[in-house]
Design a protein around this motif. Structure first.
Motif, PDB file in Angstrom:
ATOM      1  N   TYR A  49       0.712  -1.507   0.116  1.00  0.00           N
ATOM      2  CA  TYR A  49      -0.153  -0.034  -0.233  1.00  0.00           C
ATOM      3  C   TYR A  49       1.092   1.142   0.179  1.00  0.00           C
ATOM      4  O   TYR A  49       1.599   1.379   0.948  1.00  0.00           O
ATOM      5  CB  TYR A  49      -0.917  -0.328   1.368  1.00  0.00           C
ATOM      6  CG  TYR A  49      -2.106  -1.195   1.393  1.00  0.00           C
ATOM      7  CD1 TYR A  49      -2.951  -1.622   0.510  1.00  0.00           C
ATOM      8  CD2 TYR A  49      -1.510  -2.429   1.958  1.00  0.00           C
ATOM      9  CE1 TYR A  49      -3.902  -2.255   0.517  1.00  0.00           C
ATOM     10  CE2 TYR A  49      -2.619  -3.457   2.290  1.00  0.00           C
ATOM     11  CZ  TYR A  49      -3.955  -3.098   1.071  1.00  0.00           C
ATOM     12  OH  TYR A  49      -4.522  -4.235   0.970  1.00  0.00           O
ATOM     13  N   TYR A  50       0.750   1.645  -1.154  1.00  0.00           N
ATOM     14  CA  TYR A  50       1.809   2.906  -1.096  1.00  0.00           C
ATOM     15  C   TYR A  50       1.199   4.573  -1.954  1.00  0.00           C
ATOM     16  O   TYR A  50      -0.044   3.971  -2.467  1.00  0.00           O
ATOM     17  CB  TYR A  50       3.255   2.561  -1.875  1.00  0.00           C
ATOM     18  CG  TYR A  50       4.029   4.164  -1.820  1.00  0.00           C
ATOM     19  CD1 TYR A  50       4.510   3.599  -1.256  1.00  0.00           C
ATOM     20  CD2 TYR A  50       4.162   4.506  -2.939  1.00  0.00           C
ATOM     21  CE1 TYR A  50       5.975   4.467  -1.149  1.00  0.00           C
ATOM     22  CE2 TYR A  50       5.403   5.169  -3.276  1.00  0.00           C
ATOM     23  CZ  TYR A  50       5.641   5.381  -1.939  1.00  0.00           C
ATOM     24  OH  TYR A  50       7.060   7.217  -2.063  1.00  0.00           O
ATOM     25  N   SER A  51       1.202   5.401  -1.239  1.00  0.00           N
ATOM     26  CA  SER A  51       1.091   6.703  -1.561  1.00  0.00           C
ATOM     27  C   SER A  51       2.023   7.457  -1.986  1.00  0.00           C
ATOM     28  O   SER A  51       2.366   7.535  -1.321  1.00  0.00           O
ATOM     29  CB  SER A  51       0.114   7.447  -0.555  1.00  0.00           C
ATOM     30  OG  SER A  51      -0.382   8.677  -1.175  1.00  0.00           O
ATOM     31  N   TRP A  52       1.882   8.699  -2.682  1.00  0.00           N
ATOM     32  CA  TRP A  52       3.137   9.894  -3.064  1.00  0.00           C
ATOM     33  C   TRP A  52       2.633  10.985  -2.366  1.00  0.00           C
ATOM     34  O   TRP A  52       3.663  11.320  -2.593  1.00  0.00           O
ATOM     35  CB  TRP A  52       2.964  10.499  -4.225  1.00  0.00           C
ATOM     36  CG  TRP A  52       2.760   8.663  -5.891  1.00  0.00           C
ATOM     37  CD1 TRP A  52       2.637   8.197  -6.143  1.00  0.00           C
ATOM     38  CD2 TRP A  52       4.490   8.099  -6.076  1.00  0.00           C
ATOM     39  NE1 TRP A  52       3.059   7.277  -7.040  1.00  0.00           N
ATOM     40  CE2 TRP A  52       4.381   6.869  -6.858  1.00  0.00           C
ATOM     41  CE3 TRP A  52       5.946   8.189  -5.443  1.00  0.00           C
ATOM     42  CZ2 TRP A  52       5.610   6.594  -7.464  1.00  0.00           C
ATOM     43  CZ3 TRP A  52       7.027   7.489  -5.598  1.00  0.00           C
ATOM     44  CH2 TRP A  52       6.712   6.367  -7.059  1.00  0.00           C
ATOM     45  N   TYR A  53       1.616  10.976  -1.283  1.00  0.00           N
ATOM     46  CA  TYR A  53       2.307  11.941  -0.387  1.00  0.00           C
ATOM     47  C   TYR A  53       1.699  11.525   1.128  1.00  0.00           C
ATOM     48  O   TYR A  53       1.478  10.580   1.125  1.00  0.00           O
ATOM     49  CB  TYR A  53       0.180  12.730  -0.254  1.00  0.00           C
ATOM     50  CG  TYR A  53       0.176  12.720  -1.382  1.00  0.00           C
ATOM     51  CD1 TYR A  53       0.350  14.521  -2.228  1.00  0.00           C
ATOM     52  CD2 TYR A  53      -0.327  12.506  -3.130  1.00  0.00           C
ATOM     53  CE1 TYR A  53      -0.081  14.951  -3.621  1.00  0.00           C
ATOM     54  CE2 TYR A  53      -0.552  12.901  -4.412  1.00  0.00           C
ATOM     55  CZ  TYR A  53      -0.163  13.586  -4.771  1.00  0.00           C
ATOM     56  OH  TYR A  53      -1.074  14.214  -5.128  1.00  0.00           O
ATOM     57  N   ASP A 109       1.642  -7.964   7.653  1.00  0.00           N
ATOM     58  CA  ASP A 109      -0.265  -8.305   7.439  1.00  0.00           C
ATOM     59  C   ASP A 109      -1.005  -7.065   7.432  1.00  0.00           C
ATOM     60  O   ASP A 109      -1.069  -6.575   8.360  1.00  0.00           O
ATOM     61  CB  ASP A 109      -0.692  -9.153   8.912  1.00  0.00           C
ATOM     62  CG  ASP A 109      -2.783  -9.620   8.522  1.00  0.00           C
ATOM     63  OD1 ASP A 109      -2.240  -9.003   7.444  1.00  0.00           O
ATOM     64  OD2 ASP A 109      -3.377  -9.828   9.339  1.00  0.00           O
ATOM     65  N   CYS A 110      -1.176  -7.099   6.251  1.00  0.00           N
ATOM     66  CA  CYS A 110      -1.336  -5.646   5.853  1.00  0.00           C
ATOM     67  C   CYS A 110      -3.033  -5.659   4.829  1.00  0.00           C
ATOM     68  O   CYS A 110      -3.479  -4.419   4.635  1.00  0.00           O
ATOM     69  CB  CYS A 110       0.012  -4.661   4.630  1.00  0.00           C
ATOM     70  SG  CYS A 110       1.748  -4.625   5.102  1.00  0.00           S
ATOM     71  N   ASN A 134      -1.977  -3.318  11.253  1.00  0.00           N
ATOM     72  CA  ASN A 134      -1.682  -2.705  10.162  1.00  0.00           C
ATOM     73  C   ASN A 134      -1.848  -1.719   9.226  1.00  0.00           C
ATOM     74  O   ASN A 134      -1.464  -0.773   8.526  1.00  0.00           O
ATOM     75  CB  ASN A 134      -0.516  -4.162   9.691  1.00  0.00           C
ATOM     76  CG  ASN A 134       0.146  -3.834  10.092  1.00  0.00           C
ATOM     77  OD1 ASN A 134       1.708  -3.515  11.349  1.00  0.00           O
ATOM     78  ND2 ASN A 134       0.756  -5.660  10.833  1.00  0.00           N
ATOM     79  N   HIS A 135      -3.661  -1.540   9.303  1.00  0.00           N
ATOM     80  CA  HIS A 135      -4.070  -1.019   8.020  1.00  0.00           C
ATOM     81  C   HIS A 135      -5.300  -0.784   9.021  1.00  0.00           C
ATOM     82  O   HIS A 135      -6.146  -1.584   9.155  1.00  0.00           O
ATOM     83  CB  HIS A 135      -4.335  -2.195   7.242  1.00  0.00           C
ATOM     84  CG  HIS A 135      -5.468  -1.338   6.119  1.00  0.00           C
ATOM     85  ND1 HIS A 135      -5.150  -2.000   4.350  1.00  0.00           N
ATOM     86  CD2 HIS A 135      -5.632  -0.144   6.194  1.00  0.00           C
ATOM     87  CE1 HIS A 135      -6.108  -1.071   3.722  1.00  0.00           C
ATOM     88  NE2 HIS A 135      -5.820  -0.148   4.536  1.00  0.00           N
ATOM     89  N   PHE A 160      -7.229   6.418   5.357  1.00  0.00           N
ATOM     90  CA  PHE A 160      -7.411   4.856   5.156  1.00  0.00           C
ATOM     91  C   PHE A 160      -5.820   5.029   5.662  1.00  0.00           C
ATOM     92  O   PHE A 160      -4.755   5.668   5.324  1.00  0.00           O
ATOM     93  CB  PHE A 160      -7.000   3.897   4.678  1.00  0.00           C
ATOM     94  CG  PHE A 160      -8.577   3.567   4.297  1.00  0.00           C
ATOM     95  CD1 PHE A 160      -8.627   2.124   4.553  1.00  0.00           C
ATOM     96  CD2 PHE A 160      -9.260   4.480   3.000  1.00  0.00           C
ATOM     97  CE1 PHE A 160      -9.973   1.812   4.235  1.00  0.00           C
ATOM     98  CE2 PHE A 160     -11.026   3.450   3.350  1.00  0.00           C
ATOM     99  CZ  PHE A 160     -11.684   2.286   4.080  1.00  0.00           C
ATOM    100  N   ILE A 161      -4.923   4.538   6.984  1.00  0.00           N
ATOM    101  CA  ILE A 161      -3.390   4.642   6.837  1.00  0.00           C
ATOM    102  C   ILE A 161      -2.943   3.221   7.184  1.00  0.00           C
ATOM    103  O   ILE A 161      -3.976   2.129   7.749  1.00  0.00           O
ATOM    104  CB  ILE A 161      -3.487   5.630   8.091  1.00  0.00           C
ATOM    105  CG1 ILE A 161      -4.407   5.435   9.599  1.00  0.00           C
ATOM    106  CG2 ILE A 161      -3.720   6.767   8.006  1.00  0.00           C
ATOM    107  CD1 ILE A 161      -3.750   5.654  10.729  1.00  0.00           C
ATOM    108  N   VAL A 162      -1.760   3.204   6.908  1.00  0.00           N
ATOM    109  CA  VAL A 162      -1.136   1.675   7.363  1.00  0.00           C
ATOM    110  C   VAL A 162       0.274   1.669   7.957  1.00  0.00           C
ATOM    111  O   VAL A 162       0.800   3.253   8.093  1.00  0.00           O
ATOM    112  CB  VAL A 162      -0.777   1.093   5.960  1.00  0.00           C
ATOM    113  CG1 VAL A 162      -2.383   0.741   5.178  1.00  0.00           C
ATOM    114  CG2 VAL A 162       0.323   1.919   5.042  1.00  0.00           C
ATOM    115  N   SER A 163       0.504   1.212   8.191  1.00  0.00           N
ATOM    116  CA  SER A 163       1.753   1.063   9.205  1.00  0.00           C
ATOM    117  C   SER A 163       2.968   1.025   8.628  1.00  0.00           C
ATOM    118  O   SER A 163       2.845   0.795   7.613  1.00  0.00           O
ATOM    119  CB  SER A 163       2.321  -0.233  10.108  1.00  0.00           C
ATOM    120  OG  SER A 163       2.315  -1.585   9.204  1.00  0.00           O
TER     121      SER A 163
END
Length: 411
Positions: free
Chosen positions: A176-180, A332-333, A348-349, A388-391
């Motif tokens: 899971y990736y964002s450019w921000y 575990d994402c 993690n999510h 939505f945020i991830v570890s």
């Protein structure tokens, strides 16, 4: 050596039982001994010599031998001086390569004036790695595991004794990736309210590379075989579900040709079970090498001065190349949509409602906590105040790896 390694026997004895009590072990007797790890090769480079000392069993820190004078000379009149670096190893002041039909001698003078010298040693024969490849095992106790195998034909050489080292690198892509980045400002009452801003990232945190080196002794010999051929030597075994091969994997293997003395020295160390380093100081016994004290023949030295030819080979492969399913990401994402309470979410999510009016106050406090530097969670997506945020492990590979792409890497 007068070190009493009762802890080894005790550890082996206790391992036969299901005991959970912690037992503290300490050194009963101790002998301070110089440890030398020195292999020069036919590679043109700054050659390396490592000097350290034996240490107490209860002390996990290696003791570096500092401020020694290290010199290698040959019978052609050449002298190579070595200088200690910040990590404690000694490197030759100039790059040089070990040459055939030339005898080399290692000389060491420690800071207290003690002198040590090796026997004259010549370069071993040159041998090539003919094949390095990966295949999936089809039987045994671990079917479908990946084996990295090596072939080397030495029918036309005198090479018969071999030692191997490998370095492996694997590619990581976070799921899971964002450019921000989601950054907070104008914080009120420790996170009761704050402004959120999407800020472009200044560095790549999506793709990383992790590199590890072997720390065990891998050897083989063709001396007792009918043919001077190394065939299907197992260098590395990787579980088919290991995340190492989730994206792309590379391994480079170095083959060192040894003389019989060096081969037997390392073989004895390996047989004693000391695989944590090539010359483990905590070894239960004394193994004679080819280095001795100049003025005291009874003084014990641990180590061997080896002059070895070396060749290397690198391969790459993906799980698709071996017709295997893609292994899971090491963390575990996944987001679980069937769970409503934050306490039951996958940590993690997370899905958090930040809205000041009508939003969950507990969610705002949680978002403030998770976005803080101490937690370092990463923005994945968001709309209308719901984020939505991830570890870090699921959205920022630099949290546990390096985003520097190796110069050798080929996608």
């Amino acid at each position: 050596m007068k070190i009493i390694y009762k802890f080894l026997a005790l550890t082996l004895f206790l391992s036969c039982f299901n005991c959970t009590d912690e037992i503290l072990l300490d050194t009963q007797n101790f002998e301070d001994v110089l440890v030398v790890e020195a292999t020069i090769t036919n590679e043109l480079k700054q050659q390396e010599v490592k000097l350290s000392r034996t240490y107490f069993l209860e002390d996990s820190n290696q003791i570096i031998e500092n401020n020694a004078t290290v010199v290698i000379t040959d019978n052609q009149g050449n002298t190579y001086n070595f200088t200690q670096n910040s990590e404690g190893a000694y490197f030759s002041d100039v790059a040089f390569t070990a040459m055939p039909n030339t005898a080399y001698t290692l000389s060491i003078t420690t800071s207290n004036g003690k002198q040590y010298s090796s026997l004259k040693t010549e370069l071993s024969p040159v041998s090539q790695i003919d094949e390095l490849y990966a295949e999936v095992s089809s039987g045994g106790t671990s079917p479908n595991n990946i084996q990295v195998l090596l072939n080397s034909n030495n029918e036309t050489t005198n090479a018969q004794y071999f030692r191997y080292k490998f370095t492996e690198t694997h590619k990581i892509v976070v799921p899971y990736y964002s450019w921000y980045n989601l950054e907070m400002s104008n914080i009120i009452d420790d996170g009761i309210a704050f402004d959120l801003n999407l800020v472009p990232k200044l560095e790549n945190q999506r793709i990383c590379f992790t590199t590890n080196s072997s720390n065990n002794i891998i050897q083989t010999s063709t001396n007792a075989l009918n043919q001077n051929i190394v065939n299907k030597l197992q260098i590395r075994t990787i579980d088919k579900d290991d995340p190492l091969i989730r994206e792309r994997y590379s391994i480079i293997v170095k083959q060192y040709v040894q003389n019989p003395g060096a081969y037997n020295f390392y073989k004895k160390i390996n047989e004693l079970g000391n695989n944590q380093s090539l010359l483990s100081q905590n070894q239960p016994g004394y193994i004679i090498g080819n280095i001795s004290a100049v003025n005291n023949e009874k003084e014990r030295i641990i180590g061997y001065f080896d002059v070895s030819s070396v060749t290397s080979k690198r391969i790459y492969f993906n799980f698709q190349d071996l017709n295997l399913p893609q292994p899971k990401y090491p963390y575990d994402c996944d987001y679980r949509t069937d769970e409503l309470e934050i306490a039951n979410y996958n940590k993690n999510h997370l899905k958090l409602n930040y809205a000041l009016n009508g939003g969950n106050r507990n969610h705002r406090a949680q978002l403030y906590k998770f976005l803080s530097p101490a937690w370092g969670y990463k923005y994945k997506s968001g709309i209308a105040g719901i984020y939505f945020i991830v570890s870090p492990e699921c959205g920022d590979c630099t949290s546990y790896s390096s985003n520097l792409k190796p110069n050798f890497w080929v996608d």
